[in-house]
Design a protein around this motif. Structure first.
Motif: not given
Length: 102
Positions: A22-26, A54-56, A84-89, A92-95
């Motif tokens: 998959r390719v992630a753009r932006g 945006g989308e994970a 590693a794959v690290r989500p940040y908010t 309180g909302l996904p950033h």
């Protein structure tokens, strides 16, 4: 599109007996040469950080990643392993999600 979100990255992950791509753009892609604390000597190894907004992202540890858009059913020789794959908010909302390839 802002300069911060003007890049693309290609991710590969195992799927059954093959690979999915998959390719992630932006997103934001930052590459560097670094040495690990466990490494001895002057040789630096490539490191890649991808910030997906945006989308994970499709990425997962053990998969592969390259800066830019790449074709092919399998990761090419220059692809780096995802560490590693690290989500940040923010508030309180996904950033964004940071994908690190050491």
């Amino acid at each position: 599109m802002s300069a911060l979100r003007g890049d693309a990255a290609t991710f590969w992950r195992r799927s059954g007996d093959g690979w999915e791509r998959r390719v992630a753009r932006g997103c934001r892609v930052e590459g560097a040469l670094s040495s690990s604390t466990a490494a001895v000597g002057p040789d630096a190894s490539p490191k890649l950080s991808v910030y997906v907004f945006g989308e994970a992202p499709f990425a997962e540890p053990g998969g592969y990643c390259m800066a830019g858009e790449h074709g092919g059913d399998e990761p090419p020789a220059g692809a780096l392993r995802v560490g590693a794959v690290r989500p940040y908010t923010l508030g309180g909302l996904p950033h964004h999600v940071e994908v690190v390839c050491p």
